[in-house]
Scaffold this motif. Structure first.
Motif, PDB file in Angstrom:
ATOM      1  N   GLY A  42      -5.712   4.824  -1.438  1.00  0.00           N
ATOM      2  CA  GLY A  42      -5.032   3.544  -1.302  1.00  0.00           C
ATOM      3  C   GLY A  42      -3.651   3.684  -0.700  1.00  0.00           C
ATOM      4  N   ASP A  43      -2.949   4.742  -1.083  1.00  0.00           N
ATOM      5  CA  ASP A  43      -1.621   4.975  -0.518  1.00  0.00           C
ATOM      6  C   ASP A  43      -1.702   5.232   0.983  1.00  0.00           C
ATOM      7  N   VAL A  44      -2.717   5.986   1.398  1.00  0.00           N
ATOM      8  CA  VAL A  44      -2.906   6.258   2.828  1.00  0.00           C
ATOM      9  C   VAL A  44      -3.191   4.954   3.566  1.00  0.00           C
ATOM     10  N   VAL A  45      -4.114   4.169   3.053  1.00  0.00           N
ATOM     11  CA  VAL A  45      -4.468   2.905   3.698  1.00  0.00           C
ATOM     12  C   VAL A  45      -3.254   1.980   3.737  1.00  0.00           C
ATOM     13  N   ALA A  46      -2.532   1.873   2.636  1.00  0.00           N
ATOM     14  CA  ALA A  46      -1.353   0.995   2.605  1.00  0.00           C
ATOM     15  C   ALA A  46      -0.323   1.439   3.639  1.00  0.00           C
ATOM     16  N   HIS A  47      -0.150   2.743   3.796  1.00  0.00           N
ATOM     17  CA  HIS A  47       0.815   3.235   4.788  1.00  0.00           C
ATOM     18  C   HIS A  47       0.350   2.940   6.216  1.00  0.00           C
ATOM     19  N   LEU A  48      -0.898   3.282   6.501  1.00  0.00           N
ATOM     20  CA  LEU A  48      -1.393   3.124   7.874  1.00  0.00           C
ATOM     21  C   LEU A  48      -1.599   1.658   8.265  1.00  0.00           C
TER      22      LEU A  48
ATOM     23  N   ILE B 294      -6.109  -2.045  -2.748  1.00  0.00           N
ATOM     24  CA  ILE B 294      -5.351  -0.785  -2.694  1.00  0.00           C
ATOM     25  C   ILE B 294      -5.457  -0.053  -4.028  1.00  0.00           C
ATOM     26  N   ALA B 295      -5.370  -0.782  -5.132  1.00  0.00           N
ATOM     27  CA  ALA B 295      -5.478  -0.160  -6.459  1.00  0.00           C
ATOM     28  C   ALA B 295      -6.846   0.486  -6.661  1.00  0.00           C
ATOM     29  N   GLU B 296      -7.885  -0.184  -6.206  1.00  0.00           N
ATOM     30  CA  GLU B 296      -9.236   0.381  -6.317  1.00  0.00           C
ATOM     31  C   GLU B 296      -9.352   1.661  -5.494  1.00  0.00           C
ATOM     32  N   LEU B 297      -8.834   1.648  -4.272  1.00  0.00           N
ATOM     33  CA  LEU B 297      -8.857   2.863  -3.456  1.00  0.00           C
ATOM     34  C   LEU B 297      -8.041   3.973  -4.099  1.00  0.00           C
ATOM     35  N   ASN B 298      -6.963   3.632  -4.773  1.00  0.00           N
ATOM     36  CA  ASN B 298      -6.124   4.640  -5.417  1.00  0.00           C
ATOM     37  C   ASN B 298      -6.778   5.276  -6.637  1.00  0.00           C
ATOM     38  N   ARG B 299      -7.912   4.745  -7.046  1.00  0.00           N
ATOM     39  CA  ARG B 299      -8.667   5.398  -8.125  1.00  0.00           C
ATOM     40  C   ARG B 299      -9.325   6.673  -7.611  1.00  0.00           C
ATOM     41  N   SER B 300      -9.336   6.849  -6.291  1.00  0.00           N
ATOM     42  CA  SER B 300      -9.940   8.032  -5.665  1.00  0.00           C
ATOM     43  C   SER B 300      -8.890   8.791  -4.877  1.00  0.00           C
TER      44      SER B 300
ATOM     45  N   ASP C  85     -12.049  13.495  -3.394  1.00  0.00           N
ATOM     46  CA  ASP C  85     -13.325  12.835  -3.670  1.00  0.00           C
ATOM     47  C   ASP C  85     -14.124  12.561  -2.397  1.00  0.00           C
ATOM     48  N   CYS C  86     -13.478  12.691  -1.247  1.00  0.00           N
ATOM     49  CA  CYS C  86     -14.115  12.334   0.028  1.00  0.00           C
ATOM     50  C   CYS C  86     -14.095  13.465   1.043  1.00  0.00           C
ATOM     51  N   VAL C  87     -14.007  14.684   0.576  1.00  0.00           N
ATOM     52  CA  VAL C  87     -13.952  15.831   1.481  1.00  0.00           C
ATOM     53  C   VAL C  87     -15.188  15.844   2.364  1.00  0.00           C
TER      54      VAL C  87
END
Length: 137
Positions: free
Chosen positions: A76-82, A119-125, A129-131
Motif C-alpha cells: 500500500g505504501d508503494v502504491v500510495a507513493h507511485l 491502501i490499508a488493505e494493500l498494506n496488510r501485505s 508476499d508477492c515475490v
C-alpha cells in the motif's frame, strides 16, 4: 479502481527484484523482460529509488537492488507513493473542484474512505508476499 501503468511497472520491478535480491538488475534488462520502453522504466526505477525502495549503482556490475528487505516494503505504501499525483476524482486535486455538485456532495467522503481502505488493505501485505520467481519456484 485502476492503477496507472507507472505503478503497475513499479510493482513488477519490486516483485522481480525480490525474487533475486542478491543481484542488481539493469533498466535495459528489466525493460526487455517486461517488454516496455527503457525510458519509461528508467522513470519508474528513479521514482522507486527516490522513495527509498531501491538503491542504484552506476558502472560495471551496476544496476538497481532492493534498498531494504521485501518484508519491510508494504504494498500500500508503494502504491500510495507511485499514485501520489493521481487524484481519484477531480475534486481531490489541490485547487480542483469544478464540480457543481460540491456544495451538497455526499460522494467525496465515501470515495476518500474507499481510497484509504484500499491502501490499508494493500498494506496488510508486504513485497515478500508477492515475490516473483521466473521459473515458478
Amino acid at each position: 479502481m485502476r492503477l496507472t501503468t507507472f505503478t503497475d511497472f513499479g510493482l513488477r520491478v519490486l516483485m522481480r527484484m525480490a525474487g533475486a535480491p542478491e543481484r542488481p538488475f539493469t533498466t535495459a534488462e528489466l525493460a526487455d523482460e517486461f517488454r516496455v520502453s527503457r525510458h519509461h522504466l528508467a522513470k519508474v526505477i528513479s521514482a522507486l529509488s527516490s522513495a527509498g525502495y531501491l538503491e542504484t549503482r552506476r558502472g560495471g556490475g551496476g544496476g538497481a537492488v532492493l534498498a531494504r528487505p521485501p518484508e519491510d516494503i508494504r504494498l500500500g505504501d508503494v502504491v500510495a507513493h507511485l499514485e501520489g499525483d493521481q487524484a481519484l476524482v477531480e475534486c481531490f486535486l489541490p485547487g480542483g473542484n469544478a464540480c457543481t455538485l460540491t456544495p451538497n456532495c455526499r460522494l467525496k467522503a465515501r470515495l476518500a474512505g474507499a481510497e484509504t481502505a484500499f491502501i490499508a488493505e494493500l498494506n496488510r501485505s508486504s513485497l515478500a508476499d508477492c515475490v516473483y520467481h521466473p521459473l515458478g519456484r
